[in-house]
Design a protein around this motif. Structure first.
Motif, PDB file in Angstrom:
ATOM      1  N   ARG A   1      -8.555  -1.853   1.521  1.00 22.68           N
ATOM      2  CA  ARG A   1      -8.367  -1.146   2.783  1.00 22.68           C
ATOM      3  C   ARG A   1      -9.709  -0.852   3.426  1.00 22.68           C
ATOM      4  NH1 ARG A   1      -6.408   4.995   3.704  1.00 22.68           N
ATOM      5  NH2 ARG A   1      -8.677   5.240   3.556  1.00 22.68           N
ATOM      6  N   GLY A   2      -9.821  -1.177   4.688  1.00 22.07           N
ATOM      7  CA  GLY A   2     -11.053  -0.897   5.405  1.00 22.07           C
ATOM      8  C   GLY A   2     -11.248   0.583   5.686  1.00 22.07           C
ATOM      9  N   ARG A   3     -12.476   0.947   5.973  1.00 24.36           N
ATOM     10  CA  ARG A   3     -12.776   2.351   6.285  1.00 24.36           C
ATOM     11  C   ARG A   3     -12.420   2.691   7.731  1.00 24.36           C
ATOM     12  NH1 ARG A   3     -15.938   4.616   2.287  1.00 24.36           N
ATOM     13  NH2 ARG A   3     -16.936   3.107   0.882  1.00 24.36           N
ATOM     14  N   ALA A   4     -12.137   1.667   8.530  1.00 23.86           N
ATOM     15  CA  ALA A   4     -11.849   1.879   9.949  1.00 23.86           C
ATOM     16  C   ALA A   4     -10.778   0.891  10.409  1.00 23.86           C
ATOM     17  CB  ALA A   4     -13.127   1.698  10.759  1.00 23.86           C
ATOM     18  N   ARG A   5     -10.497   0.940  11.693  1.00 23.73           N
ATOM     19  CA  ARG A   5      -9.439   0.090  12.239  1.00 23.73           C
ATOM     20  C   ARG A   5      -9.857  -1.364  12.391  1.00 23.73           C
ATOM     21  NH1 ARG A   5      -5.746   2.991  16.782  1.00 23.73           N
ATOM     22  NH2 ARG A   5      -5.024   4.724  15.509  1.00 23.73           N
ATOM     23  N   PHE A   6     -11.149  -1.600  12.461  1.00 26.11           N
ATOM     24  CA  PHE A   6     -11.610  -2.919  12.873  1.00 26.11           C
ATOM     25  C   PHE A   6     -12.167  -3.709  11.704  1.00 26.11           C
ATOM     26  CE2 PHE A   6     -10.509  -1.796  16.990  1.00 26.11           C
ATOM     27  CZ  PHE A   6     -10.912  -0.487  17.204  1.00 26.11           C
ATOM     28  N   ILE A   7     -12.189  -5.017  11.851  1.00 28.52           N
ATOM     29  CA  ILE A   7     -12.517  -5.941  10.782  1.00 28.52           C
ATOM     30  C   ILE A   7     -13.975  -5.837  10.373  1.00 28.52           C
ATOM     31  CG2 ILE A   7     -12.794  -8.405  10.291  1.00 28.52           C
ATOM     32  CD1 ILE A   7     -10.272  -8.838  12.063  1.00 28.52           C
TER      33      ILE A   7
ATOM     34  N   ALA B   1       0.822  -1.206   0.000  1.00 31.67           N
ATOM     35  CA  ALA B   1       0.000   0.000   0.000  1.00 31.67           C
ATOM     36  C   ALA B   1       0.857   1.257   0.000  1.00 31.67           C
ATOM     37  CB  ALA B   1      -0.905   0.009   1.227  1.00 31.67           C
ATOM     38  N   SER B   2       0.399   2.256  -0.724  1.00 28.81           N
ATOM     39  CA  SER B   2       1.057   3.560  -0.678  1.00 28.81           C
ATOM     40  C   SER B   2       0.453   4.366   0.453  1.00 28.81           C
ATOM     41  CB  SER B   2       0.865   4.287  -2.005  1.00 28.81           C
ATOM     42  OG  SER B   2      -0.505   4.571  -2.209  1.00 28.81           O
ATOM     43  N   GLY B   3       1.094   5.454   0.819  1.00 30.88           N
ATOM     44  CA  GLY B   3       0.539   6.337   1.834  1.00 30.88           C
ATOM     45  C   GLY B   3       1.118   6.074   3.207  1.00 30.88           C
ATOM     46  N   ARG B   4       0.909   7.053   4.090  1.00 29.99           N
ATOM     47  CA  ARG B   4       1.523   6.974   5.415  1.00 29.99           C
ATOM     48  C   ARG B   4       0.545   6.574   6.511  1.00 29.99           C
ATOM     49  NH1 ARG B   4       4.573  12.695   5.690  1.00 29.99           N
ATOM     50  NH2 ARG B   4       2.801  13.343   4.432  1.00 29.99           N
ATOM     51  N   THR B   5      -0.685   6.213   6.130  1.00 25.58           N
ATOM     52  CA  THR B   5      -1.682   5.897   7.150  1.00 25.58           C
ATOM     53  C   THR B   5      -2.090   4.441   7.124  1.00 25.58           C
ATOM     54  OG1 THR B   5      -3.476   6.518   5.639  1.00 25.58           O
ATOM     55  CG2 THR B   5      -2.586   8.248   7.090  1.00 25.58           C
ATOM     56  N   PHE B   6      -1.294   3.593   6.491  1.00 25.72           N
ATOM     57  CA  PHE B   6      -1.623   2.167   6.367  1.00 25.72           C
ATOM     58  C   PHE B   6      -1.959   1.563   7.718  1.00 25.72           C
ATOM     59  CE2 PHE B   6      -1.478  -1.983   4.519  1.00 25.72           C
ATOM     60  CZ  PHE B   6      -0.834  -2.802   5.424  1.00 25.72           C
ATOM     61  N   ALA B   7      -1.189   1.876   8.736  1.00 24.20           N
ATOM     62  CA  ALA B   7      -1.340   1.239  10.044  1.00 24.20           C
ATOM     63  C   ALA B   7      -2.628   1.646  10.757  1.00 24.20           C
ATOM     64  CB  ALA B   7      -0.138   1.564  10.916  1.00 24.20           C
ATOM     65  N   ASN B   8      -3.351   2.614  10.244  1.00 28.76           N
ATOM     66  CA  ASN B   8      -4.574   3.074  10.891  1.00 28.76           C
ATOM     67  C   ASN B   8      -5.816   2.298  10.471  1.00 28.76           C
ATOM     68  OD1 ASN B   8      -3.073   5.041  12.120  1.00 28.76           O
ATOM     69  ND2 ASN B   8      -3.724   6.693  10.760  1.00 28.76           N
ATOM     70  N   TYR B   9      -5.669   1.385   9.521  1.00 34.52           N
ATOM     71  CA  TYR B   9      -6.841   0.759   8.926  1.00 34.52           C
ATOM     72  C   TYR B   9      -6.748  -0.759   8.902  1.00 34.52           C
ATOM     73  CZ  TYR B   9      -7.655   5.473   7.239  1.00 34.52           C
ATOM     74  OH  TYR B   9      -7.862   6.825   7.173  1.00 34.52           O
ATOM     75  N   ALA B  10      -7.912  -1.389   9.012  1.00 31.84           N
ATOM     76  CA  ALA B  10      -7.998  -2.820   8.756  1.00 31.84           C
ATOM     77  C   ALA B  10      -7.761  -3.080   7.267  1.00 31.84           C
ATOM     78  CB  ALA B  10      -9.377  -3.329   9.152  1.00 31.84           C
ATOM     79  N   MET B  11      -7.338  -4.294   6.970  1.00 32.43           N
ATOM     80  CA  MET B  11      -7.139  -4.704   5.585  1.00 32.43           C
ATOM     81  C   MET B  11      -7.869  -6.020   5.347  1.00 32.43           C
ATOM     82  SD  MET B  11      -5.263  -2.396   4.105  1.00 32.43           S
ATOM     83  CE  MET B  11      -4.772  -3.283   2.606  1.00 32.43           C
ATOM     84  N   GLY B  12      -8.394  -6.151   4.146  1.00 31.88           N
ATOM     85  CA  GLY B  12      -9.131  -7.370   3.825  1.00 31.88           C
ATOM     86  C   GLY B  12      -8.685  -7.978   2.518  1.00 31.88           C
ATOM     87  N   TRP B  13      -8.995  -9.251   2.381  1.00 26.86           N
ATOM     88  CA  TRP B  13      -8.807  -9.966   1.120  1.00 26.86           C
ATOM     89  C   TRP B  13     -10.168 -10.487   0.662  1.00 26.86           C
ATOM     90  CZ3 TRP B  13      -4.449 -10.189  -1.771  1.00 26.86           C
ATOM     91  CH2 TRP B  13      -3.236  -9.881  -1.161  1.00 26.86           C
TER      92      TRP B  13
END
Length: 123
Positions: free
Chosen positions: A97-103, A23-35
């Protein structure tokens, strides 16, 4: 935000693959990720997701016990380790990328999508 998935390919049933999503950008760690995955003629379906810290994961019943999601926030990358692959796992796999931190398991809870990588499992 751009997501680039890679690692797909052709594998025999019972084999393994590891997908990566950078992922690009500096806020990757703020969001949940899905497959998610989409087979020809079928709806895109949820595969699994990981929360912002990597401390929590959730999987679809069809892949639980065979697939593992992990993330490296220092590298802005999420992974999907796929073991014991079956022909029915054949699909284009997308990271999102999720819209929030949680799954979430819902497609509309994800706002950025990668282009997908093809996984083909032969019998």
């Amino acid at each position: 935000v751009q997501l680039q998935a890679s690692g797909g390919g052709l594998v025999q049933a019972g084999g393994s693959l590891r997908l990566s999503c950078a992922a690009s950008g500096r806020t990757f760690a703020n969001y949940a990720m899905g497959w998610f995955r989409q087979a020809p003629g079928q709806e895109r379906e949820f595969v699994g997701a990981i929360n912002w810290s990597g401390g929590s994961t959730y999987y679809a019943a069809s892949v639980k016990g065979r697939f593992t999601i992990s993330r490296d926030n220092a590298k802005n990358t999420v992974y999907l380790q796929m073991n014991s692959l079956k022909p029915e796992d054949t699909a284009v796999y997308h990271c999102a990328r999720g819209r929030a931190r949680f799954i979430s398991t819902k497609r509309d809870e994800y706002d950025y999508w990668g282009q997908g990588t093809q996984v083909t499992v032969s019998s």
